[in-house]
Design a protein around this motif. Structure first.
Motif, PDB file in Angstrom:
ATOM      1  N   GLU A  36     -24.154  -6.947   5.130  1.00  0.00           N
ATOM      2  CA  GLU A  36     -24.422  -5.523   4.935  1.00  0.00           C
ATOM      3  C   GLU A  36     -23.636  -4.667   5.921  1.00  0.00           C
ATOM      4  O   GLU A  36     -23.138  -3.591   5.573  1.00  0.00           O
ATOM      5  CB  GLU A  36     -25.921  -5.250   5.108  1.00  0.00           C
ATOM      6  CG  GLU A  36     -26.296  -3.785   4.934  1.00  0.00           C
ATOM      7  CD  GLU A  36     -27.776  -3.542   5.171  1.00  0.00           C
ATOM      8  OE1 GLU A  36     -28.160  -2.372   5.343  1.00  0.00           O
ATOM      9  OE2 GLU A  36     -28.556  -4.527   5.188  1.00  0.00           O
ATOM     10  N   ARG A  37     -23.479  -5.131   7.157  1.00  0.00           N
ATOM     11  CA  ARG A  37     -22.829  -4.346   8.201  1.00  0.00           C
ATOM     12  C   ARG A  37     -21.325  -4.565   8.299  1.00  0.00           C
ATOM     13  O   ARG A  37     -20.592  -3.678   8.755  1.00  0.00           O
ATOM     14  CB  ARG A  37     -23.474  -4.668   9.560  1.00  0.00           C
ATOM     15  CG  ARG A  37     -24.855  -4.052   9.698  1.00  0.00           C
ATOM     16  CD  ARG A  37     -25.676  -4.715  10.782  1.00  0.00           C
ATOM     17  NE  ARG A  37     -26.979  -4.053  10.923  1.00  0.00           N
ATOM     18  CZ  ARG A  37     -27.988  -4.218  10.079  1.00  0.00           C
ATOM     19  NH1 ARG A  37     -27.860  -5.022   9.046  1.00  0.00           N
ATOM     20  NH2 ARG A  37     -29.123  -3.571  10.276  1.00  0.00           N
ATOM     21  N   GLU A 195     -13.770   2.089  27.485  1.00  0.00           N
ATOM     22  CA  GLU A 195     -14.885   1.159  27.705  1.00  0.00           C
ATOM     23  C   GLU A 195     -15.838   1.033  26.518  1.00  0.00           C
ATOM     24  O   GLU A 195     -16.753   0.204  26.540  1.00  0.00           O
ATOM     25  CB  GLU A 195     -15.678   1.587  28.949  1.00  0.00           C
ATOM     26  CG  GLU A 195     -14.951   1.345  30.263  1.00  0.00           C
ATOM     27  CD  GLU A 195     -13.859   2.378  30.525  1.00  0.00           C
ATOM     28  OE1 GLU A 195     -12.936   2.075  31.293  1.00  0.00           O
ATOM     29  OE2 GLU A 195     -13.942   3.495  29.949  1.00  0.00           O
ATOM     30  N   LYS A 196     -15.637   1.836  25.468  1.00  0.00           N
ATOM     31  CA  LYS A 196     -16.494   1.747  24.283  1.00  0.00           C
ATOM     32  C   LYS A 196     -16.285   0.435  23.527  1.00  0.00           C
ATOM     33  O   LYS A 196     -17.155  -0.010  22.776  1.00  0.00           O
ATOM     34  CB  LYS A 196     -16.229   2.925  23.333  1.00  0.00           C
ATOM     35  CG  LYS A 196     -16.519   4.301  23.915  1.00  0.00           C
ATOM     36  CD  LYS A 196     -18.009   4.549  24.078  1.00  0.00           C
ATOM     37  CE  LYS A 196     -18.267   6.006  24.465  1.00  0.00           C
ATOM     38  NZ  LYS A 196     -19.713   6.292  24.642  1.00  0.00           N
ATOM     39  N   LEU A 197     -15.111  -0.168  23.706  1.00  0.00           N
ATOM     40  CA  LEU A 197     -14.811  -1.461  23.091  1.00  0.00           C
ATOM     41  C   LEU A 197     -13.895  -2.194  24.053  1.00  0.00           C
ATOM     42  O   LEU A 197     -12.690  -1.923  24.114  1.00  0.00           O
ATOM     43  CB  LEU A 197     -14.144  -1.289  21.723  1.00  0.00           C
ATOM     44  CG  LEU A 197     -13.661  -2.566  21.016  1.00  0.00           C
ATOM     45  CD1 LEU A 197     -14.783  -3.600  20.905  1.00  0.00           C
ATOM     46  CD2 LEU A 197     -13.102  -2.233  19.637  1.00  0.00           C
ATOM     47  N   GLN A 248     -21.027   2.037  16.285  1.00  0.00           N
ATOM     48  CA  GLN A 248     -21.006   3.286  15.529  1.00  0.00           C
ATOM     49  C   GLN A 248     -19.891   4.206  15.993  1.00  0.00           C
ATOM     50  O   GLN A 248     -19.232   4.867  15.187  1.00  0.00           O
ATOM     51  CB  GLN A 248     -22.362   3.993  15.645  1.00  0.00           C
ATOM     52  CG  GLN A 248     -23.463   3.343  14.816  1.00  0.00           C
ATOM     53  CD  GLN A 248     -23.137   3.322  13.335  1.00  0.00           C
ATOM     54  OE1 GLN A 248     -22.691   4.317  12.761  1.00  0.00           O
ATOM     55  NE2 GLN A 248     -23.326   2.177  12.701  1.00  0.00           N
ATOM     56  N   PHE A 249     -19.669   4.248  17.311  1.00  0.00           N
ATOM     57  CA  PHE A 249     -18.595   5.074  17.850  1.00  0.00           C
ATOM     58  C   PHE A 249     -17.244   4.593  17.328  1.00  0.00           C
ATOM     59  O   PHE A 249     -16.405   5.390  16.903  1.00  0.00           O
ATOM     60  CB  PHE A 249     -18.614   5.026  19.375  1.00  0.00           C
ATOM     61  CG  PHE A 249     -17.601   5.918  20.030  1.00  0.00           C
ATOM     62  CD1 PHE A 249     -17.930   7.216  20.389  1.00  0.00           C
ATOM     63  CD2 PHE A 249     -16.306   5.477  20.282  1.00  0.00           C
ATOM     64  CE1 PHE A 249     -16.997   8.052  20.981  1.00  0.00           C
ATOM     65  CE2 PHE A 249     -15.362   6.304  20.869  1.00  0.00           C
ATOM     66  CZ  PHE A 249     -15.710   7.601  21.224  1.00  0.00           C
ATOM     67  N   VAL A 255     -12.394   5.385  10.973  1.00  0.00           N
ATOM     68  CA  VAL A 255     -12.247   5.987   9.643  1.00  0.00           C
ATOM     69  C   VAL A 255     -11.542   7.341   9.709  1.00  0.00           C
ATOM     70  O   VAL A 255     -11.069   7.857   8.694  1.00  0.00           O
ATOM     71  CB  VAL A 255     -13.612   6.119   8.928  1.00  0.00           C
ATOM     72  CG1 VAL A 255     -14.220   4.755   8.669  1.00  0.00           C
ATOM     73  CG2 VAL A 255     -14.570   6.995   9.733  1.00  0.00           C
ATOM     74  N   GLN A 256     -11.441   7.900  10.892  1.00  0.00           N
ATOM     75  CA  GLN A 256     -10.676   9.131  11.079  1.00  0.00           C
ATOM     76  C   GLN A 256      -9.195   8.826  11.297  1.00  0.00           C
ATOM     77  O   GLN A 256      -8.316   9.449  10.680  1.00  0.00           O
ATOM     78  CB  GLN A 256     -11.217   9.903  12.284  1.00  0.00           C
ATOM     79  CG  GLN A 256     -10.374  11.123  12.667  1.00  0.00           C
ATOM     80  CD  GLN A 256     -10.801  11.727  13.993  1.00  0.00           C
ATOM     81  OE1 GLN A 256     -11.893  11.485  14.492  1.00  0.00           O
ATOM     82  NE2 GLN A 256      -9.911  12.515  14.571  1.00  0.00           N
TER      83      GLN A 256
END
Length: 355
Positions: A36-37, A195-197, A248-249, A255-256
């Motif tokens: 699903e994810r 640092e988000k990924l 989510q970030f 997608v942008q």
């Protein structure tokens, strides 16, 4: 000026297939939750102590060289993209050279550290070298051995269920036909939210996160010796030696940037979305690929996805998918192929290729 063309392409994925049901045995997850994810049903893991990013890259490279109709001795430059190198240093480029037995010419080897965008960056660099005439046969490899560095527990499931192992490679050569080959490449980066990924520890900063660095906090570890700051028991106990991701970030930014960088390539060449015969996106998440497909108005037969069976193989994902599409006859002579990627850094890029 003639551009670089892909003279040969190859890929390699390990034999060991790990399904979502297999992961249910070691963490609190389910096939439904993962699909699903992410859209992923299974992935491949390399053989422990027998396969590495280098060895898998070499297998893919051997196929690409053979399909290019040249010998390995004809390779005059190597570009290796990965985020999971065999060693902290040296990079995989020289290890690949040794693995393939092409050290006699002492050709240069360049390591690309742009994660999911690594293969696009490597293609762009190779294209420039071909255009200037500096090199004639450039081996470009994207390979990953993620399974050696994932947290296989419920704590790490959001990241660990996504990634798989594999390798892809191409041989870049000068195009003999005007209008054939790599038409344009576009590369971008923004380190604001690095640092988000990221895989932050171990690192030369000596602490958990960059924001904890500083003399006042002693890198977050009072009484810790300098040698122990690189890696220590507390880092391991707190699971900070594994990749960290704010899903989510990353999704919202991806997608942008995907459509933007593709549009940039089309505008540069005066082409339209409808001119694209095959779009091969980085296999980060099937939901991202489907979102971008809808934004671009592409039909299913214009997009190649294989994340369902291989997971996210980062720098290897585009060459593996492109090779698979070509082998299936979905990429033919004269086709316009669009490649695009977005990943950690953050970095993103695109390439338009006339096959």
């Amino acid at each position: 000026m003639f551009s670089a063309k892909i003279g040969g392409i190859g890929s390699y994925v390990p034999e060991w297939e790990v399904t979502n049901n297999d992961l249910e045995k070691v963490m609190d997850t389910s096939d439904e939750w993962i699909q699903e994810r992410t859209g992923i049903q299974s992935r491949r893991y390399g053989k422990k102590h027998k396969e590495t990013s280098t060895t898998m890259g070499a297998r893919a490279a051997e196929i690409a060289i053979d399909r290019a109709g040249i010998d390995k001795e004809d390779i005059d430059f190597i570009i290796f993209a990965t985020l999971s190198p065999d060693y902290y240093f040296p990079g995989c480029g020289v290890l690949l050279q040794r693995e393939m037995g092409i050290t006699n010419k002492e050709v240069g080897a360049l390591d690309i550290r742009n994660q999911c965008s690594g293969f696009i960056y490597a293609l762009s660099v190779g294209d420039q070298f071909i255009k200037t005439g500096m090199y004639q046969n450039i081996l470009v490899v994207g390979a990953e051995m993620h399974s050696m560095g994932l947290d296989f527990s419920t704590r790490g499931r959001n990241v660990s269920v996504i990634f798989g192992d594999g390798a892809g490679a191409v041989v870049l050569q000068r195009s003999t036909r005007e209008g054939q080959g790599i038409l344009t490449t576009h590369l971008h980066a923004d380190g604001t939210y690095a640092e988000k990924l990221a895989l932050i520890n171990p690192g030369a900063h000596g602490g958990y996160h960059a924001e904890k660095m500083g003399e006042d906090t002693d890198f977050g570890y009072p009484d810790t010796k300098y040698g122990e700051m690189f890696v220590n028991k507390k880092m391991i106990d707190d699971a900070m030696v594994y990749p960290q991701m704010e899903g989510q970030f990353v999704f919202k930014l991806a997608v942008q940037k995907f459509p933007e960088v593709i549009g940039e390539a089309l505008e540069k060449t005066g082409l339209k979305t409808s001119d694209i015969d095959m779009f091969v996106p980085h296999q980060a998440n099937l939901r991202i690929s489907q979102f971008v497909q809808r934004r671009l108005g592409l039909k299913d037969e214009q997009v190649w996805n294989n994340i369902q069976k291989y997971g996210n193989t980062t720098a290897a994902s585009i060459p593996i998918a492109l090779c698979e599409a070509w082998e299936a006859g979905a990429v033919k002579d004269g086709d316009l192929v669009c490649l695009a990627a977005f990943g950690s850094g953050f970095t993103w890029g695109s390439a338009l290729i006339r096959w």
